[in-house]
Design a protein around this motif. Structure first.
Motif, PDB file in Angstrom:
ATOM      1  N   GLY A  19       0.817  -1.210   0.000  1.00  0.00           N
ATOM      2  CA  GLY A  19       0.000   0.000   0.000  1.00  0.00           C
ATOM      3  C   GLY A  19       0.845   1.251   0.000  1.00  0.00           C
ATOM      4  O   GLY A  19       2.061   1.219  -0.265  1.00  0.00           O
ATOM      5  N   LEU A  20       0.221   2.359   0.330  1.00  0.00           N
ATOM      6  CA  LEU A  20       0.932   3.629   0.284  1.00  0.00           C
ATOM      7  C   LEU A  20       2.124   3.590   1.225  1.00  0.00           C
ATOM      8  O   LEU A  20       2.052   3.016   2.324  1.00  0.00           O
ATOM      9  N   ASP A  21       3.196   4.232   0.797  1.00  0.00           N
ATOM     10  CA  ASP A  21       4.391   4.279   1.630  1.00  0.00           C
ATOM     11  C   ASP A  21       4.104   5.187   2.822  1.00  0.00           C
ATOM     12  O   ASP A  21       3.871   6.398   2.668  1.00  0.00           O
ATOM     13  N   ASN A  73       2.956   5.395  15.393  1.00  0.00           N
ATOM     14  CA  ASN A  73       2.844   4.134  16.131  1.00  0.00           C
ATOM     15  C   ASN A  73       2.895   2.933  15.200  1.00  0.00           C
ATOM     16  O   ASN A  73       3.520   1.921  15.491  1.00  0.00           O
ATOM     17  N   TYR A  74       2.220   3.079  14.070  1.00  0.00           N
ATOM     18  CA  TYR A  74       2.155   1.959  13.132  1.00  0.00           C
ATOM     19  C   TYR A  74       3.538   1.686  12.511  1.00  0.00           C
ATOM     20  O   TYR A  74       3.963   0.536  12.400  1.00  0.00           O
ATOM     21  N   ILE A  75       4.231   2.766  12.154  1.00  0.00           N
ATOM     22  CA  ILE A  75       5.577   2.599  11.569  1.00  0.00           C
ATOM     23  C   ILE A  75       6.501   1.926  12.587  1.00  0.00           C
ATOM     24  O   ILE A  75       7.237   0.991  12.264  1.00  0.00           O
ATOM     25  N   LEU A  79       5.671  -1.766  12.868  1.00  0.00           N
ATOM     26  CA  LEU A  79       6.180  -2.553  11.735  1.00  0.00           C
ATOM     27  C   LEU A  79       7.684  -2.768  11.854  1.00  0.00           C
ATOM     28  O   LEU A  79       8.203  -3.828  11.532  1.00  0.00           O
ATOM     29  N   LYS A  80       8.378  -1.730  12.333  1.00  0.00           N
ATOM     30  CA  LYS A  80       9.839  -1.838  12.440  1.00  0.00           C
ATOM     31  C   LYS A  80      10.256  -2.836  13.511  1.00  0.00           C
ATOM     32  O   LYS A  80      11.274  -3.501  13.381  1.00  0.00           O
ATOM     33  N   LYS A  81       9.418  -2.929  14.573  1.00  0.00           N
ATOM     34  CA  LYS A  81       9.780  -3.827  15.690  1.00  0.00           C
ATOM     35  C   LYS A  81       9.458  -5.278  15.398  1.00  0.00           C
ATOM     36  O   LYS A  81       9.864  -6.160  16.128  1.00  0.00           O
ATOM     37  N   LYS A  82       8.671  -5.525  14.374  1.00  0.00           N
ATOM     38  CA  LYS A  82       8.143  -6.870  14.108  1.00  0.00           C
ATOM     39  C   LYS A  82       9.237  -7.938  14.078  1.00  0.00           C
ATOM     40  O   LYS A  82      10.303  -7.711  13.516  1.00  0.00           O
TER      41      LYS A  82
HETATM   42  C1  LIG Z   1     -10.248  11.509   7.890  1.00  0.00           C
HETATM   43  C2  LIG Z   1      -9.082  11.158   7.020  1.00  0.00           C
HETATM   44  C3  LIG Z   1      -7.976  10.553   7.785  1.00  0.00           C
HETATM   45  C4  LIG Z   1      -6.766  10.388   7.344  1.00  0.00           C
HETATM   46  C5  LIG Z   1      -6.263  10.849   6.059  1.00  0.00           C
HETATM   47  C6  LIG Z   1      -4.855  10.498   6.014  1.00  0.00           C
HETATM   48  C7  LIG Z   1      -4.383   9.696   5.168  1.00  0.00           C
HETATM   49  C8  LIG Z   1      -5.132   9.181   4.011  1.00  0.00           C
HETATM   50  C9  LIG Z   1      -5.010   7.708   3.984  1.00  0.00           C
HETATM   51  C10 LIG Z   1      -4.795   7.225   2.665  1.00  0.00           C
HETATM   52  C11 LIG Z   1      -5.088   5.792   2.522  1.00  0.00           C
HETATM   53  C12 LIG Z   1      -3.945   4.973   2.908  1.00  0.00           C
HETATM   54  C13 LIG Z   1      -3.648   3.898   2.222  1.00  0.00           C
HETATM   55  C14 LIG Z   1      -2.506   3.020   2.531  1.00  0.00           C
HETATM   56  O1  LIG Z   1      -2.139   2.237   1.693  1.00  0.00           O
HETATM   57  S1  LIG Z   1      -1.722   3.138   4.049  1.00  0.00           S
HETATM   58  C15 LIG Z   1      -0.591   1.784   4.105  1.00  0.00           C
HETATM   59  C16 LIG Z   1      -1.244   0.570   4.671  1.00  0.00           C
HETATM   60  N1  LIG Z   1      -0.367  -0.563   4.619  1.00  0.00           N
HETATM   61  C17 LIG Z   1      -0.326  -1.491   5.551  1.00  0.00           C
HETATM   62  O2  LIG Z   1      -1.025  -1.469   6.521  1.00  0.00           O
HETATM   63  C18 LIG Z   1       0.677  -2.613   5.359  1.00  0.00           C
HETATM   64  C19 LIG Z   1       1.784  -2.543   6.364  1.00  0.00           C
HETATM   65  N2  LIG Z   1       2.720  -3.627   6.120  1.00  0.00           N
HETATM   66  C20 LIG Z   1       2.503  -4.904   6.477  1.00  0.00           C
HETATM   67  O3  LIG Z   1       1.475  -5.263   6.998  1.00  0.00           O
HETATM   68  C21 LIG Z   1       3.579  -5.890   6.170  1.00  0.00           C
HETATM   69  O4  LIG Z   1       4.762  -5.182   5.919  1.00  0.00           O
HETATM   70  C22 LIG Z   1       3.281  -6.815   4.952  1.00  0.00           C
HETATM   71  C23 LIG Z   1       2.869  -6.024   3.720  1.00  0.00           C
HETATM   72  C24 LIG Z   1       2.180  -7.813   5.315  1.00  0.00           C
HETATM   73  C25 LIG Z   1       4.559  -7.628   4.587  1.00  0.00           C
HETATM   74  O5  LIG Z   1       5.039  -8.298   5.732  1.00  0.00           O
HETATM   75  P1  LIG Z   1       6.551  -8.810   5.788  1.00  0.00           P
HETATM   76  O6  LIG Z   1       6.891  -9.517   4.541  1.00  0.00           O
HETATM   77  O7  LIG Z   1       6.687  -9.550   7.069  1.00  0.00           O
HETATM   78  O8  LIG Z   1       7.441  -7.489   5.781  1.00  0.00           O
HETATM   79  P2  LIG Z   1       7.727  -6.492   7.018  1.00  0.00           P
HETATM   80  O9  LIG Z   1       6.488  -6.189   7.745  1.00  0.00           O
HETATM   81  O10 LIG Z   1       8.874  -7.020   7.800  1.00  0.00           O
HETATM   82  O11 LIG Z   1       8.145  -5.162   6.238  1.00  0.00           O
HETATM   83  C26 LIG Z   1       9.409  -5.038   5.598  1.00  0.00           C
HETATM   84  C27 LIG Z   1       9.843  -3.587   5.682  1.00  0.00           C
HETATM   85  O12 LIG Z   1       8.926  -2.784   4.929  1.00  0.00           O
HETATM   86  C28 LIG Z   1       8.403  -1.739   5.783  1.00  0.00           C
HETATM   87  N3  LIG Z   1       7.006  -1.467   5.370  1.00  0.00           N
HETATM   88  C29 LIG Z   1       5.989  -2.321   5.355  1.00  0.00           C
HETATM   89  N4  LIG Z   1       4.868  -1.738   4.885  1.00  0.00           N
HETATM   90  C30 LIG Z   1       5.212  -0.467   4.623  1.00  0.00           C
HETATM   91  C31 LIG Z   1       4.483   0.664   4.126  1.00  0.00           C
HETATM   92  N5  LIG Z   1       3.166   0.597   3.770  1.00  0.00           N
HETATM   93  N6  LIG Z   1       5.128   1.825   3.987  1.00  0.00           N
HETATM   94  C32 LIG Z   1       6.448   1.933   4.300  1.00  0.00           C
HETATM   95  N7  LIG Z   1       7.198   0.898   4.786  1.00  0.00           N
HETATM   96  C33 LIG Z   1       6.581  -0.282   4.935  1.00  0.00           C
HETATM   97  C34 LIG Z   1       8.515  -2.316   7.181  1.00  0.00           C
HETATM   98  O13 LIG Z   1       8.506  -1.274   8.126  1.00  0.00           O
HETATM   99  C35 LIG Z   1       9.827  -3.039   7.094  1.00  0.00           C
HETATM  100  O14 LIG Z   1      10.846  -2.051   7.198  1.00  0.00           O
HETATM  101  P3  LIG Z   1      12.259  -2.377   7.863  1.00  0.00           P
HETATM  102  O15 LIG Z   1      12.992  -1.069   7.829  1.00  0.00           O
HETATM  103  O16 LIG Z   1      11.968  -2.853   9.264  1.00  0.00           O
HETATM  104  O17 LIG Z   1      12.856  -3.437   6.994  1.00  0.00           O
END
Ligand SMILES: CC/C=C\C/C=C\CCCC/C=C/C(=O)SCCNC(=O)CCNC(=O)[C@H](O)C(C)(C)COP(=O)(O)OP(=O)(O)OC[C@H]1O[C@@H](n2cnc3c(N)ncnc32)[C@H](O)[C@@H]1OP(=O)(O)O
Length: 277
Positions: free
Chosen positions: A85-87, A269-271, A274-277
């Motif tokens: 999803g979105l970064d 909190n969410y970031i 994810l980092k602590k996972k």
């Molecule tokens: C009233 C209005 C209110 C608010 C408006 C504000 C905003 C508008 C919202 C817009 C809509 C938003 C849409 C989105 O897409 S938000 C993103 C949602 N994404 C998630 O929830 C997914 C999160 N990630 C995971 O669940 C897992 O990473 C995943 C995909 C299942 C894969 O798992 P796994 O293979 O085990 O990998 P890791 O979890 O270990 O992740 C590896 C590494 O990547 C980093 N990371 C994961 N997801 C993201 C992300 N979306 N953005 C940036 N970085 C991400 C993670 O932190 C790890 O980093 P590291 O440095 O530890 O290696």
């Protein structure tokens, strides 16, 4: 036969096959016999959609349209994830300019993907939360490998899926199921997603996934393309026009909300989680 070639400039259909040459964020492979394109997201580890990846996708989509692509498969080079999803880092403490540029590119990319005249299929070879689910939902057909998760989980993160994300889901699974799924920010297993129609087919593995994606495109490419695309865009025009005519308002909604302290706190909190996972 698939041919993948590095290239530095945009050229003819037969000369270019890997097109984000500077970043390689998108691998584009085109079958020289059928013209079918495979657009593979390639931003390890999880294809989080930052500005650069969205821009590479947008450029690829423009190119495919200009070259009269007959059909496209959207997939990922990651073994675990279609797109996370979105970064989150694009939304965490951005400058106003950066946030605006990011959201505008997200809109550009979605409008292009949702409105392609040619058939599109998402070969979902991994998890597909939030913006990843949006990409999959924007294709015409979805095939998913087993034991992965897909859905619009925004509510669970303390943020809100924008109206056009919600509309895409409603168009696929209907009003009642979409309302329940969106309020809860529910993630579905592949098997549950098949049951409610969020995906159309399950595949046993990556090979089966790609075969099924090609089968879908073969069927679609046998139809008269103009009639096919007019019907497709007819079905999608209300959802598209809502965003196209309201782009500035949508950007304003994003900017107004993303800088709210509560939203920033949820993102932080969410970031961290994810980092602590
Ligand atoms: C009233 C209005 C209110 C608010 C408006 C504000 C905003 C508008 C919202 C817009 C809509 C938003 C849409 C989105 O897409 S938000 C993103 C949602 N994404 C998630 O929830 C997914 C999160 N990630 C995971 O669940 C897992 O990473 C995943 C995909 C299942 C894969 O798992 P796994 O293979 O085990 O990998 P890791 O979890 O270990 O992740 C590896 C590494 O990547 C980093 N990371 C994961 N997801 C993201 C992300 N979306 N953005 C940036 N970085 C991400 C993670 O932190 C790890 O980093 P590291 O440095 O530890 O290696």
């Amino acid at each position: 036969m698939f041919v993948l070639r590095q290239c530095l400039t945009l050229g003819t259909k037969s000369s270019i096959r890997n097109f984000s040459a500077t970043t390689n964020l998108v691998n584009l492979t085109i079958n020289e016999d059928t013209g079918v394109a495979i657009m593979e997201l390639n931003k390890p580890p999880v294809n989080s959609l930052n500005y650069e990846l969205l821009e590479a996708m947008h450029r690829t989509l423009v190119k495919l349209e200009n070259e009269k692509c007959p059909g496209m498969i959207l997939t990922s080079s990651s073994r675990s994830t279609f797109s996370a999803g979105l970064d989150l880092l694009e939304m965490y403490k951005p400058t106003v300019d950066k946030a605006r540029r990011f959201w505008s590119m997200l809109q550009n990319t979605w409008i292009k993907l949702y409105s392609t005249p040619y058939p599109t299929v998402a070969a979902i070879n991994g998890h597909s939360p939030a913006g990843g689910c949006l990409l999959a939902m924007s294709c015409e057909h979805r095939i998913m490998v087993p034991d992965k998760m897909i859905g619009l989980n925004e509510t669970q993160l303390g943020i809100v899926a924008p109206q056009w994300f919600q509309d895409c889901m409603r168009n696929i699974i209907g009003e009642r199921q979409a309302e329940k799924a969106l309020i809860a920010g529910r993630m579905f297993t592949s098997e549950e997603a098949l049951k409610i129609g969020l995906v159309d087919e399950l595949a046993t593995d990556k090979e089966d996934l790609m075969q099924k994606a090609h089968d879908f495109l073969d069927e679609q490419m046998g139809l008269p393309p103009l009639a096919r695309s007019v019907v497709k865009v007819g079905f999608r025009k209300d959802t598209l026009s809502k965003l196209i005519n309201g782009r500035e308002a949508d950007i304003k909604m994003f900017l107004d909300n993303v800088f709210q302290p509560k939203v920033q706190e949820s993102l932080e909190n969410y970031i961290q989680m994810l980092k602590k996972k």
